[in-house]
Scaffold this motif. Structure first.
Motif, PDB file in Angstrom:
ATOM      1  N   ASP A   2       0.841  -1.200   0.000  1.00  0.00           N
ATOM      2  CA  ASP A   2       0.000   0.000   0.000  1.00  0.00           C
ATOM      3  C   ASP A   2       0.876   1.250   0.000  1.00  0.00           C
ATOM      4  OD1 ASP A   2      -1.730   2.167   0.749  1.00  0.00           O
ATOM      5  OD2 ASP A   2      -3.168   0.697   1.485  1.00  0.00           O
ATOM      6  N   ASN A   3       0.857   1.993  -1.116  1.00  0.00           N
ATOM      7  CA  ASN A   3       1.693   3.192  -1.222  1.00  0.00           C
ATOM      8  C   ASN A   3       1.235   4.317  -0.303  1.00  0.00           C
ATOM      9  OD1 ASN A   3       3.139   1.857  -3.173  1.00  0.00           O
ATOM     10  ND2 ASN A   3       3.022   3.492  -4.694  1.00  0.00           N
ATOM     11  N   SER A   4      -0.078   4.432  -0.092  1.00  0.00           N
ATOM     12  CA  SER A   4      -0.599   5.545   0.704  1.00  0.00           C
ATOM     13  C   SER A   4      -0.125   5.482   2.151  1.00  0.00           C
ATOM     14  CB  SER A   4      -2.131   5.556   0.661  1.00  0.00           C
ATOM     15  OG  SER A   4      -2.589   5.813  -0.650  1.00  0.00           O
ATOM     16  N   THR A   5      -0.004   4.274   2.676  1.00  0.00           N
ATOM     17  CA  THR A   5       0.428   4.113   4.070  1.00  0.00           C
ATOM     18  C   THR A   5       1.862   3.604   4.176  1.00  0.00           C
ATOM     19  OG1 THR A   5      -0.438   1.845   4.137  1.00  0.00           O
ATOM     20  CG2 THR A   5      -1.932   3.621   4.797  1.00  0.00           C
ATOM     21  N   ASN A   6       2.430   3.216   3.027  1.00  0.00           N
ATOM     22  CA  ASN A   6       3.782   2.645   2.998  1.00  0.00           C
ATOM     23  C   ASN A   6       3.883   1.423   3.913  1.00  0.00           C
ATOM     24  OD1 ASN A   6       6.409   2.572   1.976  1.00  0.00           O
ATOM     25  ND2 ASN A   6       7.229   3.726   3.722  1.00  0.00           N
ATOM     26  N   GLN A   7       2.830   0.615   3.903  1.00  0.00           N
ATOM     27  CA  GLN A   7       2.792  -0.590   4.731  1.00  0.00           C
ATOM     28  C   GLN A   7       2.492  -1.812   3.871  1.00  0.00           C
ATOM     29  OE1 GLN A   7      -0.191   0.299   7.687  1.00  0.00           O
ATOM     30  NE2 GLN A   7       1.290   1.224   9.080  1.00  0.00           N
ATOM     31  N   LYS A   8       2.773  -2.969   4.434  1.00  0.00           N
ATOM     32  CA  LYS A   8       2.477  -4.236   3.775  1.00  0.00           C
ATOM     33  C   LYS A   8       1.877  -5.183   4.807  1.00  0.00           C
ATOM     34  CE  LYS A   8       6.380  -3.500   0.646  1.00  0.00           C
ATOM     35  NZ  LYS A   8       6.700  -2.166   1.220  1.00  0.00           N
ATOM     36  N   MET A   9       1.259  -6.258   4.330  1.00  0.00           N
ATOM     37  CA  MET A   9       0.648  -7.224   5.231  1.00  0.00           C
ATOM     38  C   MET A   9       1.474  -8.507   5.237  1.00  0.00           C
ATOM     39  SD  MET A   9      -3.256  -8.732   5.262  1.00  0.00           S
ATOM     40  CE  MET A   9      -3.953  -7.078   5.151  1.00  0.00           C
ATOM     41  N   LYS A  10       1.756  -9.001   6.425  1.00  0.00           N
ATOM     42  CA  LYS A  10       2.549 -10.209   6.576  1.00  0.00           C
ATOM     43  C   LYS A  10       1.681 -11.461   6.414  1.00  0.00           C
ATOM     44  CE  LYS A  10       6.655  -8.511   7.574  1.00  0.00           C
ATOM     45  NZ  LYS A  10       7.831  -8.806   6.717  1.00  0.00           N
TER      46      LYS A  10
END
Length: 301
Positions: free
Chosen positions: A239-247
């Motif tokens: 996710d670019n908007s939050t700069n996060q990923k899901m494990k």
């Protein structure tokens, strides 16, 4: 002359009797059944000014306003419904029952395209998610099974949406904003575990006779660092908007929680992402799904 007088008298008598005898018109409700998991959409053959929807004895929806010929609601319902209608003409009222039809397959698609998979995020202006959704629609047309498809579509710049597709009776496509379907914000974060959990908890049909497929769509990176897109392993949903990923372990925890607390079980888990079919990932979900679909290698898009 006598015949003419007799004819006139008979005609007058018919008019008088028709005014005295109540005439029951057929209900204007065209919709007689709906596919479970799809939003409730009602169609009417004549103008209507009031609609009440009951689930058992509980009123769950009330419309009272201008003339309408159809009513689009965000209700996701699972039982037969009672519909009370007030027609515009002479305020006639009707009570109808709409039957719920169980789908053969429910397909939940979780699209994380808040990145370069959206057309505004890549040089080719390619809408990868849109292309896959088009393929889904074509598959619905060809299928003899009753299928309900629910898509959470997290986009880069365009408005995120919750999209419903079905091939019940005819191909149906209905779109809502996230807040219209109960999410707290119209800007979704597909990498957030609460977004995935809420999506599955709120929209998955609980009946285990329905074949349920969960498709996680985005960039992915397996146990080994093979992906050139993501920087760390064992993750998906970039996710670019939050700069996060899901494990991967977070997805496993969500499916475990849904199974224990809500009796929600998925028959098939599909990873529409790169590098997600290592033995380690398959093993992670061995007690949670019957089948896993994915690719060992990088896939187009």
């Amino acid at each position: 002359m006598k015949r003419n007088v007799l004819f006139i008298l008979i005609f007058i008598l018919i008019i008088i009797l028709s005014a005295c005898i109540p005439f029951e018109k057929q209900s204007p409700l065209v919709t007689k059944e709906f596919l479970e998991g799809m939003p409730m959409i009602l169609e009417f053959s004549r103008p209507v000014v009031k609609v009440e929807i009951f689930d058992g004895n509980k009123k769950i929806y009330d419309y009272n306003g201008d003339i309408i010929y159809d009513l689009k609601t965000n209700l996701i319902l699972h039982n037969d419904l009672i519909i009370k209608i007030t027609e515009f003409h002479k305020s006639r009222t009707y009570t109808d029952t709409i039957k719920v039809i169980e789908p053969d397959i429910q397909f939940l698609v979780y699209i994380g395209a808040d990145n370069n998979l959206s057309p505004e995020g890549n040089l080719g202006n390619i809408d990868y998610a849109g292309m896959d959704i088009k393929e889904l629609k074509n598959s619905l047309i060809k299928s003899a099974q009753k299928i309900n498809v629910i898509i959470l579509w997290d986009k880069l710049k365009n408005s995120d949406e919750i999209l419903f597709l079905s091939n019940f009776n005819s191909i149906e496509e209905i779109s809502f904003s996230p807040t219209q379907m109960g999410f707290s914000d119209d800007e979704l974060s597909s990498s957030a575990t609460e977004t995935l959990y809420d999506f599955l908890e709120n929209f998955t049909i609980k009946n285990n006779t329905v074949v349920k497929v969960l498709d996680l769509w985005d960039h992915g990176n397996g146990w080994k660092d093979e992906s050139k897109i993501t920087k760390s392993t064992k993750e998906i949903m970039d996710d670019n908007s939050t700069n996060q990923k899901m494990k991967i372990k977070e997805i496993k925890e969500i499916l475990q929680k849904l199974k224990v607390e809500n009796n929600i079980n998925f028959d098939i888990l599909a990873f529409d992402a790169c590098n997600m079919m290592s033995l380690e990932i398959i093993y992670s979900f061995k007690d949670l799904v019957d089948y896993i679909i994915g690719s060992v290698y990088s896939i187009a898009g």
